[in-house]
Motif scaffolding. Structure first.
Motif, short mmCIF file in Angstrom:
data_model
loop_
_atom_site.label_atom_id
_atom_site.label_comp_id
_atom_site.label_asym_id
_atom_site.label_seq_id
_atom_site.Cartn_x
_atom_site.Cartn_y
_atom_site.Cartn_z
N LEU A 2 0.81 -1.21 0.00
CA LEU A 2 0.00 0.00 0.00
C LEU A 2 0.85 1.27 0.00
N ALA A 3 2.02 1.20 0.61
CA ALA A 3 2.85 2.41 0.73
C ALA A 3 3.30 2.93 -0.63
N LEU A 4 3.70 2.04 -1.53
CA LEU A 4 4.19 2.50 -2.83
C LEU A 4 3.07 3.13 -3.67
N PRO A 5 1.89 2.49 -3.78
CA PRO A 5 0.82 3.13 -4.55
C PRO A 5 0.29 4.42 -3.93
N VAL A 6 0.53 4.63 -2.65
CA VAL A 6 0.12 5.90 -2.03
C VAL A 6 1.18 6.97 -2.27
N ALA A 7 2.45 6.59 -2.15
CA ALA A 7 3.53 7.55 -2.31
C ALA A 7 3.61 8.08 -3.74
N PHE A 8 3.35 7.23 -4.72
CA PHE A 8 3.53 7.64 -6.11
C PHE A 8 2.61 8.80 -6.49
N VAL A 67 1.75 14.73 -7.70
CA VAL A 67 1.15 16.04 -7.49
C VAL A 67 2.24 17.07 -7.22
N ALA A 68 3.23 16.69 -6.42
CA ALA A 68 4.33 17.62 -6.14
C ALA A 68 5.10 17.95 -7.41
N GLY A 69 5.35 16.93 -8.25
CA GLY A 69 6.05 17.18 -9.50
C GLY A 69 5.27 18.06 -10.44
N ALA A 70 3.96 17.85 -10.51
CA ALA A 70 3.11 18.69 -11.37
C ALA A 70 3.12 20.13 -10.88
N TRP A 110 4.58 25.84 -11.57
CA TRP A 110 5.25 27.02 -11.04
C TRP A 110 6.40 27.47 -11.94
N GLY A 111 6.69 26.71 -12.99
CA GLY A 111 7.73 27.10 -13.92
C GLY A 111 9.14 26.77 -13.47
N LEU A 112 9.29 25.90 -12.48
CA LEU A 112 10.62 25.53 -12.01
C LEU A 112 11.23 24.51 -12.97
N GLY A 143 5.06 13.25 -12.55
CA GLY A 143 4.17 14.36 -12.25
C GLY A 143 4.59 15.64 -12.95
N TYR A 144 5.90 15.87 -13.04
CA TYR A 144 6.39 17.05 -13.72
C TYR A 144 5.98 17.02 -15.19
#
Length: 199
Positions: free
Chosen positions: A68-74, A79-82, A87-89, A132-133
């Motif tokens: 469960l940890a891997l499918p939750v972390a991904f 979202v963080a990468g997106a 933000w244009g980073l 995500g990015y």
């Protein structure tokens, strides 16, 4: 067309941060921009699909708590990468990193790597940031960022569930078949990586 404009027109999705994105517009109800998870799955590339399925399959192969940890972390890191993309980073080598994720995750399954919890989570989180990015760079002009993000997170979850099913079936029925699946994915990932590096 001026040389600078032509260069931007040929830029891959991982370089989208070089130019500011136009402000998103809220999609009309029922429009394609407010897409369902299925449409995100259809629009995702083969590298994205295979990586997401492999996350679930590898988690199932590793068992609790990583099942469960891997499918939750991904999706969380996606979202963080997106957000970084919106933000244009800048982020380098996104396409190569995504291709590498397919190769590496397939190899983890093929080799049945019993990774420590911290190592497995760190590996998956790093790859998820790249995926995500790329999704953030591909944000449709007419899309609502919140709705689009929710769509690809749900689509990612569905692909993880599919991967967990494949992994559980392999663990219960044929571990060799599951490892063969991983080897096949790793071979495809090697092809993706070669193409990315050759571009």
């Amino acid at each position: 067309m001026p040389r600078a404009a032509a260069s931007r027109a040929r830029s891959p999705r991982c370089r989208c941060s070089c130019t500011p994105a136009p402000p998103p517009r809220t999609p009309a109800p029922g429009s394609a921009a407010a897409s369902a998870p299925a449409s995100h799955i259809r629009s995702a590339g083969g590298d994205h699909l295979l990586a997401m399925v492999c996350v679930g399959a590898w988690g199932a192969q590793l068992g609790a708590p990583l099942r469960l940890a891997l499918p939750v972390a991904f999706p969380l890191m996606m979202v963080a990468g997106a957000a970084l993309a919106l933000w244009g980073l800048p982020m380098a080598a996104v396409e190569s990193g995504i291709a590498l994720s397919v190769l590496a995750l397939g190899a983890c399954i093929a080799c049945r790597w019993r990774a420590p919890v911290w190592a497995a989570c760190a590996l998956v989180a790093g790859f998820a940031l790249l995926h995500g990015y790329a999704h953030g760079c591909e944000l449709p002009v007419a899309a609502d960022p919140a709705g689009y993000s929710l769509g690809f997170v749900l689509a990612t979850g569905l692909l993880h569930v599919l991967g967990i099913g494949i992994g559980e079936l392999g663990v219960r029925v044929s571990g060799a078949a599951l490892r063969g699946f991983g080897a096949a994915v790793a071979a495809v990932g090697a092809g993706f990586l070669y193409s990315a590096l050759s571009a």
